[in-house]
Design an enzyme around this catalytic site. Structure first.
Site, PDB file in Angstrom:
ATOM      1  N   THR A 186       8.702  58.974  23.695  1.00  0.00           N
ATOM      2  CA  THR A 186       7.549  58.278  23.135  1.00  0.00           C
ATOM      3  C   THR A 186       7.196  58.857  21.765  1.00  0.00           C
ATOM      4  O   THR A 186       7.443  60.023  21.477  1.00  0.00           O
ATOM      5  CB  THR A 186       6.337  58.357  24.073  1.00  0.00           C
ATOM      6  OG1 THR A 186       5.872  59.716  24.162  1.00  0.00           O
ATOM      7  CG2 THR A 186       6.705  57.859  25.464  1.00  0.00           C
ATOM      8  N   GLY A 187       6.641  57.999  20.921  1.00  0.00           N
ATOM      9  CA  GLY A 187       6.271  58.435  19.577  1.00  0.00           C
ATOM     10  C   GLY A 187       7.444  59.010  18.812  1.00  0.00           C
ATOM     11  O   GLY A 187       7.340  60.077  18.208  1.00  0.00           O
ATOM     12  N   THR A 231       9.421  57.650  16.222  1.00  0.00           N
ATOM     13  CA  THR A 231       9.865  57.064  14.957  1.00  0.00           C
ATOM     14  C   THR A 231       9.939  58.101  13.840  1.00  0.00           C
ATOM     15  O   THR A 231      10.502  57.834  12.784  1.00  0.00           O
ATOM     16  CB  THR A 231       8.939  55.921  14.517  1.00  0.00           C
ATOM     17  OG1 THR A 231       7.604  56.410  14.371  1.00  0.00           O
ATOM     18  CG2 THR A 231       8.966  54.790  15.535  1.00  0.00           C
ATOM     19  N   GLY A 257       9.217  62.758  12.977  1.00  0.00           N
ATOM     20  CA  GLY A 257       8.819  64.068  13.462  1.00  0.00           C
ATOM     21  C   GLY A 257       9.639  64.598  14.616  1.00  0.00           C
ATOM     22  O   GLY A 257      10.845  64.327  14.737  1.00  0.00           O
ATOM     23  N   ILE A 258       8.982  65.358  15.480  1.00  0.00           N
ATOM     24  CA  ILE A 258       9.657  65.961  16.630  1.00  0.00           C
ATOM     25  C   ILE A 258      10.255  64.890  17.532  1.00  0.00           C
ATOM     26  O   ILE A 258      11.361  65.047  18.052  1.00  0.00           O
ATOM     27  CB  ILE A 258       8.665  66.851  17.414  1.00  0.00           C
ATOM     28  CG1 ILE A 258       8.295  68.093  16.590  1.00  0.00           C
ATOM     29  CG2 ILE A 258       9.259  67.264  18.760  1.00  0.00           C
ATOM     30  CD1 ILE A 258       7.167  68.925  17.188  1.00  0.00           C
ATOM     31  N   GLY A 259       9.543  63.802  17.717  1.00  0.00           N
ATOM     32  CA  GLY A 259      10.047  62.740  18.589  1.00  0.00           C
ATOM     33  C   GLY A 259      11.347  62.155  18.091  1.00  0.00           C
ATOM     34  O   GLY A 259      12.284  61.938  18.872  1.00  0.00           O
ATOM     35  N   TYR A 266      -8.199  68.624  19.742  1.00  0.00           N
ATOM     36  CA  TYR A 266      -6.741  68.574  19.874  1.00  0.00           C
ATOM     37  C   TYR A 266      -6.251  69.657  20.833  1.00  0.00           C
ATOM     38  O   TYR A 266      -5.443  69.390  21.731  1.00  0.00           O
ATOM     39  CB  TYR A 266      -6.101  68.749  18.498  1.00  0.00           C
ATOM     40  CG  TYR A 266      -4.592  68.926  18.526  1.00  0.00           C
ATOM     41  CD1 TYR A 266      -3.749  67.833  18.684  1.00  0.00           C
ATOM     42  CD2 TYR A 266      -4.015  70.196  18.392  1.00  0.00           C
ATOM     43  CE1 TYR A 266      -2.373  67.994  18.711  1.00  0.00           C
ATOM     44  CE2 TYR A 266      -2.643  70.366  18.408  1.00  0.00           C
ATOM     45  CZ  TYR A 266      -1.829  69.265  18.577  1.00  0.00           C
ATOM     46  OH  TYR A 266      -0.465  69.434  18.606  1.00  0.00           O
TER      47      TYR A 266
END
Length: 261
Positions: free
Chosen positions: A13-14, A16, A18-20, A154
């Site tokens: 998930t997420g 597109t 960065g880490i994902g 956060y």
């Protein structure tokens, strides 16, 4: 160690950027069929295309859904009803002083950072249990233990991710399904790069990252931002058959920030 995930399907998930995105790319390179997720079809398709271009023979699909809502999670499950590996990476962060952070900000962080993983785990874990094999990985943060004063909301959401992962590991005990959390430290993703962009062109982003670490995370033992690939390496290992005895763990890729034995 050779990690072979051929025949496994992974949802990240997420993913597109960065880490994902790094995790999706690395899982595809290990042979998994990967579902890339983003909020819009355009971003999800573009990320999937980038992975296909970079990884020869990669089997990658795009699935657009806003996972900050119950409806978005349901639409992802409808499009992809089963998986072997679920990487709950979707997350947001927004520096904001406690007294300036309203209920809407708290709720948005909770919905995206916690409830997306709760809803998707609830949907996919029964199928993994029936198959006798599965991996669920929550992307938490060193902020789960070192609550950052500049974004308490956060940190609280990431503490919850660690707790949910630990509880689910107990719930899935003896099934062949493992559930873990991965705790990155400050990592040079696109979002962090944007946060560091102060208009000063005399320093590189990496140099600004070192300055940030020195000023705000002096306990770091590597004295720099981690790369997204370094975090992805841990995710791929935890998703692998080789990690079959690792469950209920909070696995740190934090540069040594969490000061505990």
């Amino acid at each position: 160690m050779i990690i072979d995930l051929s025949g496994r399907t992974a949802i990240v998930t997420g993913s597109t950027e960065g880490i994902g995105f790094a995790a999706a790319s690395a899982l595809a390179a290990a042979g998994a069929t990967v579902i890339v997720n983003g909020r819009t079809p355009e971003k999800a398709e573009a990320a999937a295309a980038r992975i296909r271009q970079a990884v020869v023979g990669a089997d990658v699909r795009a699935a657009a859904a806003d996972l900050g809502t119950a409806e978005g999670c349901a639409s992802l499950v409808a499009a992809e009803p089963a998986c072997d590996i679920l990487v709950n990476n979707a997350g947001i962060f927004q520096p904001s002083d406690f007294f300036a952070t309203d209920d809407a900000s708290w709720d948005r962080h909770w919905q995206v950072n916690v409830m997306s993983g709760v809803r998707l785990s609830r949907a996919y874990l029964p199928g993994m249990e029936k198959a006798g094999w599965g991996r669920v990985i929550f992307l938490a943060s060193e902020s789960a233990f070192n609550i950052p004063l500049e974004m308490i909301h956060y940190g609280v959401s990431k503490t919850a991710d660690v707790a949910v992962a630990r509880g689910l590991a107990k719930r899935m005990a003896g099934t062949g399904v493992t559930v873990n959390s991965v705790l990155p430290g400050p990592t040079l993703s696109e979002g962090v790069a944007a946060m560091l962009d102060d208009g000063d062109t005399s320093k590189s982003t990496e140099e600004k990252g070192r300055d940030f670490i020195a000023a705000h995370r002096p306990g770091s033992l590597i004295k720099r931002l981690a790369s997204v690939e370094e975090v992805a390496n841990m995710i791929v290992y935890v998703a692998s058959p080789q990690a079959s005895a690792t469950t209920g763990a909070a696995l740190r890729v934090d540069g040594g920030l969490v000061d505990t034995l």
